[in-house]
Design an enzyme around this catalytic site. Structure first.
Site, PDB file in Angstrom:
ATOM      1  N   SER A   1       0.626  -1.845  -0.484  1.00  0.00           N
ATOM      2  CA  SER A   1      -0.381  -0.048   0.340  1.00  0.00           C
ATOM      3  C   SER A   1       1.021   1.157  -0.032  1.00  0.00           C
ATOM      4  CB  SER A   1      -1.028  -0.370   1.076  1.00  0.00           C
ATOM      5  OG  SER A   1      -0.422  -0.990   2.122  1.00  0.00           O
TER       6      SER A   1
ATOM      7  N   HIS B   1      -1.888  -2.177  -6.997  1.00  0.00           N
ATOM      8  CA  HIS B   1      -2.551  -1.738  -5.707  1.00  0.00           C
ATOM      9  C   HIS B   1      -4.427  -1.703  -5.475  1.00  0.00           C
ATOM     10  CE1 HIS B   1      -3.154   1.140  -2.611  1.00  0.00           C
ATOM     11  NE2 HIS B   1      -2.585   0.921  -2.089  1.00  0.00           N
TER      12      HIS B   1
ATOM     13  N   GLU C   1      -5.241  -0.318  -9.303  1.00  0.00           N
ATOM     14  CA  GLU C   1      -4.028   0.745  -9.008  1.00  0.00           C
ATOM     15  C   GLU C   1      -2.816  -0.035  -9.971  1.00  0.00           C
ATOM     16  OE1 GLU C   1      -4.212   5.225  -6.794  1.00  0.00           O
ATOM     17  OE2 GLU C   1      -3.197   3.271  -5.834  1.00  0.00           O
TER      18      GLU C   1
ATOM     19  N   ASN D   1      -4.782   7.652  -2.289  1.00  0.00           N
ATOM     20  CA  ASN D   1      -4.281   8.097  -1.696  1.00  0.00           C
ATOM     21  C   ASN D   1      -3.316   9.334  -1.258  1.00  0.00           C
ATOM     22  OD1 ASN D   1      -5.282   5.557  -0.062  1.00  0.00           O
ATOM     23  ND2 ASN D   1      -3.525   4.340   0.046  1.00  0.00           N
TER      24      ASN D   1
HETATM   25  N1  LIG Z   1      -5.302  -4.285   4.251  1.00  0.00           N
HETATM   26  C1  LIG Z   1      -5.895  -2.913   3.468  1.00  0.00           C
HETATM   27  O1  LIG Z   1      -6.658  -2.604   3.361  1.00  0.00           O
HETATM   28  C2  LIG Z   1      -5.237  -3.264   2.102  1.00  0.00           C
HETATM   29  C3  LIG Z   1      -5.421  -2.993   1.276  1.00  0.00           C
HETATM   30  C4  LIG Z   1      -4.205  -2.854   0.048  1.00  0.00           C
HETATM   31  C5  LIG Z   1      -2.600  -3.153   0.226  1.00  0.00           C
HETATM   32  N2  LIG Z   1      -2.395  -3.511   1.220  1.00  0.00           N
HETATM   33  C6  LIG Z   1      -1.187  -4.917   0.866  1.00  0.00           C
HETATM   34  O2  LIG Z   1      -1.430  -5.986   1.152  1.00  0.00           O
HETATM   35  C7  LIG Z   1      -1.091  -6.403   2.228  1.00  0.00           C
HETATM   36  C8  LIG Z   1      -0.975  -7.480   2.767  1.00  0.00           C
HETATM   37  O3  LIG Z   1      -2.052  -7.312   3.485  1.00  0.00           O
HETATM   38  P1  LIG Z   1      -3.129  -7.719   3.987  1.00  0.00           P
HETATM   39  O4  LIG Z   1      -4.079  -6.977   4.672  1.00  0.00           O
HETATM   40  O5  LIG Z   1      -3.547  -8.828   3.129  1.00  0.00           O
HETATM   41  O6  LIG Z   1      -2.437  -8.266   5.306  1.00  0.00           O
HETATM   42  P2  LIG Z   1      -2.824  -9.948   6.076  1.00  0.00           P
HETATM   43  O7  LIG Z   1      -1.647  -9.767   7.127  1.00  0.00           O
HETATM   44  O8  LIG Z   1      -4.242 -10.048   6.396  1.00  0.00           O
HETATM   45  O9  LIG Z   1      -2.059 -11.056   5.445  1.00  0.00           O
HETATM   46  C9  LIG Z   1      -1.257 -10.570   5.401  1.00  0.00           C
HETATM   47  C10 LIG Z   1      -0.316 -12.645   4.977  1.00  0.00           C
HETATM   48  O10 LIG Z   1       0.932 -12.991   4.197  1.00  0.00           O
HETATM   49  C11 LIG Z   1       1.767 -14.468   5.371  1.00  0.00           C
HETATM   50  N3  LIG Z   1       2.289 -13.932   5.003  1.00  0.00           N
HETATM   51  C12 LIG Z   1       2.987 -13.407   5.511  1.00  0.00           C
HETATM   52  N4  LIG Z   1       4.552 -13.392   5.293  1.00  0.00           N
HETATM   53  C13 LIG Z   1       4.372 -14.586   4.022  1.00  0.00           C
HETATM   54  C14 LIG Z   1       5.898 -15.097   3.724  1.00  0.00           C
HETATM   55  N5  LIG Z   1       6.631 -14.438   3.609  1.00  0.00           N
HETATM   56  N6  LIG Z   1       4.988 -16.078   2.277  1.00  0.00           N
HETATM   57  C15 LIG Z   1       3.830 -16.182   2.223  1.00  0.00           C
HETATM   58  N7  LIG Z   1       2.672 -14.725   2.889  1.00  0.00           N
HETATM   59  C16 LIG Z   1       3.078 -14.756   4.041  1.00  0.00           C
HETATM   60  C17 LIG Z   1       1.067 -14.138   6.431  1.00  0.00           C
HETATM   61  O11 LIG Z   1       1.028 -15.284   7.004  1.00  0.00           O
HETATM   62  C18 LIG Z   1      -0.950 -13.423   6.181  1.00  0.00           C
HETATM   63  O12 LIG Z   1      -1.256 -14.265   5.824  1.00  0.00           O
HETATM   64  C19 LIG Z   1       0.951  -5.335   2.484  1.00  0.00           C
HETATM   65  O13 LIG Z   1       0.826  -4.724   1.797  1.00  0.00           O
HETATM   66  C20 LIG Z   1      -0.925  -3.890   2.529  1.00  0.00           C
HETATM   67  O14 LIG Z   1       0.273  -2.963   2.703  1.00  0.00           O
HETATM   68  C21 LIG Z   1      -3.580  -3.479   2.124  1.00  0.00           C
END
Ligand SMILES: NC(=O)c1ccc[n+]([C@@H]2O[C@H](COP(=O)([O-])OP(=O)(O)OC[C@H]3O[C@@H](n4cnc5c(N)ncnc54)[C@H](O)[C@@H]3O)[C@@H](O)[C@H]2O)c1
Length: 765
Positions: free
Chosen positions: A479, A500, A512, A550
């Protein structure tokens, strides 16, 4: 008998009237053969004419040419005694008719002109519905807007039972009402109680539901592969079935009787909704209240729809049509319709891969998603329809959580009956889940959605590159981390790109596509193409902090925080911004996103945007994070929340905190609603303008689509650039300069706005 359908009473009477069958198995009618139709072909099979609509371009639209051709074909067929009935269908496997030609509507320069356009359509559709020639609409794919109005003017509708076959009056979504008799025919066909919500929301029905509602008379099951593709075989079969139904209708073997008696439950319901004025008035009153509640009165189209339907049921079909034409004419000239149509065209434009990225020679077929968390599972879910999907996590629990999320999403569809339990289970089992790198050797596109931590992302990228083929694209869903920074760990940074997504992924339409300095055009194109296939509307954005959405949002949020620190109550800020047309007030938005997340973003962008982030002190969010006021998820943020996430009013502990940050600030408690709105919105628009000026986004269209679909910028305003055009860049710049003098340099307008103001230029011609 109390509820008469004039359409079908006609058709019943028609049965058996035309008895002279053609002797030739398949011919073209005499007049039609000589005519050169640009939008349809006509043939006659055993006395049944088959009219196949085929406009130039990928979809059929109801435009001037199609209407003119159809008038002529209809005249020929109805005066040809060897033609007993006609089937109307599409020659395109993609769909029936996608709607009226919007450009034709936009050409109307006055309400009167548009009213006349609708009235002309009424003449044609009435002629069809009241005429002696039985008409059968055979529908495969979408029959929307004018397409459905055409189908409803036929006497019988037969549709393929396929997920892509959808019927709906969607005009409200572009700020209009169904102007081809839809407001009159739909309630008479399916009842006011079912018709009104469909027209007011623009939702469409899949074939099975349409059959249940009474909009479709017969379903055709899709058939599989043969010598031709499954799609073509289904269309051929539909044609056969429609011809047979036409024969059965004219031979009197198939009866169309839409009259309902009050003795049946369905008949009683229809009587109470359509015919009994007392209950009907209650339905209209409730509908008006509901529209007011959900739109804040910002959208005139739903009210005009109710007016037309009401006129038709109170004063009769013809009076209803007159009201419909008048309402249609008036709506075409509203700024709301302008804004919504612009979004419609913008969204269509954003479905095309930008020219500079070239064509996709090898589109991705296999997608591997790393991280089965909130985002990863969502990305997996939206990929399932079009891709072979692999989902990877580090622990069985992580994988199971992700699978459960996907199951919940699909099960929702099963509950809504848009997916069978069998299809749901089939899709679930089709996803490969893995804790190691199985299936990655086949991946064309890897989408990484692991924790937001550069070191973790680097280690994942390095490891994945040992398991993927050379051509595979690596996309990150970070993000905020610069894509270029992530790509530094790659052996082939030119194949790294940002994708994104917005949360929740299955609902948010925007994606994006972020290109860093080294991203190859073909890599951006592959990501764009995949996003499209996932059902997303994509915009291409440069690799800058906050990307586009953002980045533009941050100064807006800073301004709302400033207002809170200037003694404007949080509830008032939210309610005034909702009145402007945002789906959610900014303070609630911060609570929903999470103060921990929003706080980090504000701090991060403050470092990059400097004076453009002046506003509320981001330290307030820092203190809230420390106090565990993380927003909705912790039950406490600016507001308090109950267990179901319902807002319980201002968090009393926050008042003291805000007071602390009010010291030395002006008092804005007496600010007018309009100034409050403009202070916040102008900050968003100004930053969006900087993004265009600095080539962070490719075009004003991308900027408008990103703002509307990414964060809910009021759609009826058409987006930030449309907003400036409507107001006039000169007035906008004057306003910003006024704010700049009064509140500070954070309001200094972007140079591009100043230039547009000076030269009287517009972002759209
Ligand atoms: N949550 C949001 O609103 C949002 C929006 C846009 C982008 N993002 C981005 O998306 C990404 C994920 O966010 P999220 O909210 O899904 O997080 P989350 O914590 O829900 O999920 C992350 C997942 O990744 C897994 N993981 C961690 N390390 C790993 C590895 N080495 N190999 C495989 N799996 C692994 C974890 O076990 C977990 O299941 C982040 O970079 C975040 O910034 C999030």
């Amino acid at each position: 008998m109390f509820s008469r359908s004039r359409l079908v009473a006609q058709a019943v009477a028609l049965a058996g009237r035309r008895t002279m069958a053609s002797t030739a198995a398949e011919t073209a009618p005499k007049a039609a053969a000589s005519a050169d139709y640009k939008t349809m072909s006509v043939k006659v099979v055993d006395g049944i004419a088959v009219v196949k609509l085929d406009c130039p371009g990928p979809v059929n639209t109801l435009g001037e040419q199609l209407m003119a051709d159809f008038q002529s074909v209809y005249s020929d067929l109805s005066s040809n005694s060897s033609v007993r009935a006609a089937v109307i269908m599409s020659a395109k496997p993609s769909g029936f008719v996608a709607g009226a030609d919007i450009q034709m509507i936009q050409k109307c320069h006055s309400a009167q002109e548009a009213t006349q356009l609708a009235a002309n359509g009424h003449v044609m559709f009435n002629r069809m519905a009241d005429g002696p020639l039985p008409l059968i609409a055979a529908i495969n794919g979408e029959a929307l807007g004018g397409g459905l109005e055409l189908a409803m003017s036929c006497h019988y509708r037969i549709a393929t039972d396929m997920p892509k076959t959808k019927l709906g009056l969607v005009e409200v979504m572009i700020g209009l009402l169904p102007g081809g008799g839809g407001t009159q025919r739909l309630p008479r066909l399916i009842g006011l109680d079912q018709a009104l919500p469909l027209m007011l929301t623009g939702k469409s029905l899949q074939a099975k539901k349409a059959k249940k509602a009474g909009l479709v008379d017969e379903l055709v099951v899709p058939i599989g592969l043969g010598l031709n593709s499954a799609g073509q075989n289904t269309v051929d079969y539909l044609e056969k079935c429609a011809i047979q139904s036409a024969k059965d209708i004219v031979d009197g073997k198939k009866k169309i009787n839409r009259d309902l008696t009050i003795a049946s439950a369905k008949g009683l319901k229809r009587y109470l909704t359509n015919d009994f004025k007392y209950t009907r008035d209650i339905i209209f009153k409730k509908a008006r209240e509901q529209v007011m509640k959900s739109t804040g009165g910002k959208y005139p189209a739903p009210f005009k729809i109710i007016e037309a339907v009401e006129a038709g049921l109170d004063k009769g079909f013809e009076a209803g049509l007159r009201q419909e034409a008048i309402g249609f004419g008036e709506l075409t000239q509203t700024p709301e319709a302008d804004g919504l149509m612009s979004i419609f065209f913008g969204q269509r434009a954003c479905k095309r891969i930008p020219k500079q990225f070239g064509k996709v020679d090898k589109p991705a077929k296999n997608i591997a998603v790393i991280g089965a968390g909130l985002m990863g599972a969502g990305i997996g879910e939206v990929s399932m329809n079009r891709f072979d999907v692999t989902l990877k996590d580090t622990s069985p629990e992580g994988l199971a959580r992700g699978q459960e999320q996907i199951f919940k999403g699909l099960n929702g569809k099963t509950k809504r009956k848009t997916m069978t339990p069998f299809e749901r289970d089939q899709k679930m089992t089709a996803v490969h889940t893995t804790l190691d790198w199985k299936h990655f050797n086949k991946a064309d596109l890897v989408i990484e959605a692991v924790f937001e931590d550069l070191a973790v992302k680097h280690s994942v990228l390095k490891e994945v590159e040992q398991h993927i083929p050379e051509h595979c694209v690596f996309a990150t869903n970070t993000s905020a981390i610069p894509i270029g920074e992530i790509a530094k760990a790659s052996k082939r940074p030119e194949r790294v790109v940002g994708m994104h997504y917005f949360s929740p992924v299955d609902k948010m339409p925007l994606l994006e596509i972020i290109t860093h300095e080294k991203t190859l055009p073909e890599v951006a194109a592959i990501a764009f193409d995949a996003g499209n296939k996932q059902g997303k509307t994509c915009i291409v954005v440069k690799d800058v902090p906050g990307f586009y959405v953002n980045r533009s949002l941050a100064p807006y949020m800073a301004e709302t925080m400033a207002l809170a620190m200037e003694n404007v109550p949080a509830e008032r800020i939210d309610s005034v911004m909702k009145k402007f047309g945002w789906p959610m007030g900014p303070i609630s938005l911060a609570d929903n996103v999470g103060i921990d997340v929003a706080g980090k973003v504000q701090l991060y962008l403050t470092q990059h945007l400097g004076n453009r982030m002046i506003g509320g002190d981001p330290a307030l969010l820092g203190e809230m994070i420390d106090a565990k006021f993380h927003g909705k998820k912790t039950g406490k943020g600016f507001f308090l929340y109950d267990k179901k996430g319902k807002n319980q009013g201002l968090n009393p502990e926050i008042e003291g905190l805000i007071k602390k940050y009010s010291a030395g600030r002006i008092d804005s408690s007496g600010i007018s609603d309009e100034e409050l709105q403009m202070r916040c919105v102008s900050r968003f628009i100004n930053e969006a303008a900087f993004c265009l000026q600095d080539n962070i986004i490719l075009s004003p269209t991308d900027g408008d689509i990103g703002a509307v679909f990414g964060i809910g910028f009021p759609p009826f305003l058409g987006g930030p650039f449309r907003f400036v055009d409507a107001m006039g860049a000169d007035k906008f710049v004057d306003m910003m300069n006024g704010f700049s003098d009064k509140y500070g340099e954070q309001f200094k307008p972007a140079q591009i706005l100043v230039d547009y103001a000076k030269n009287g230029k517009k972002f759209y011609n």
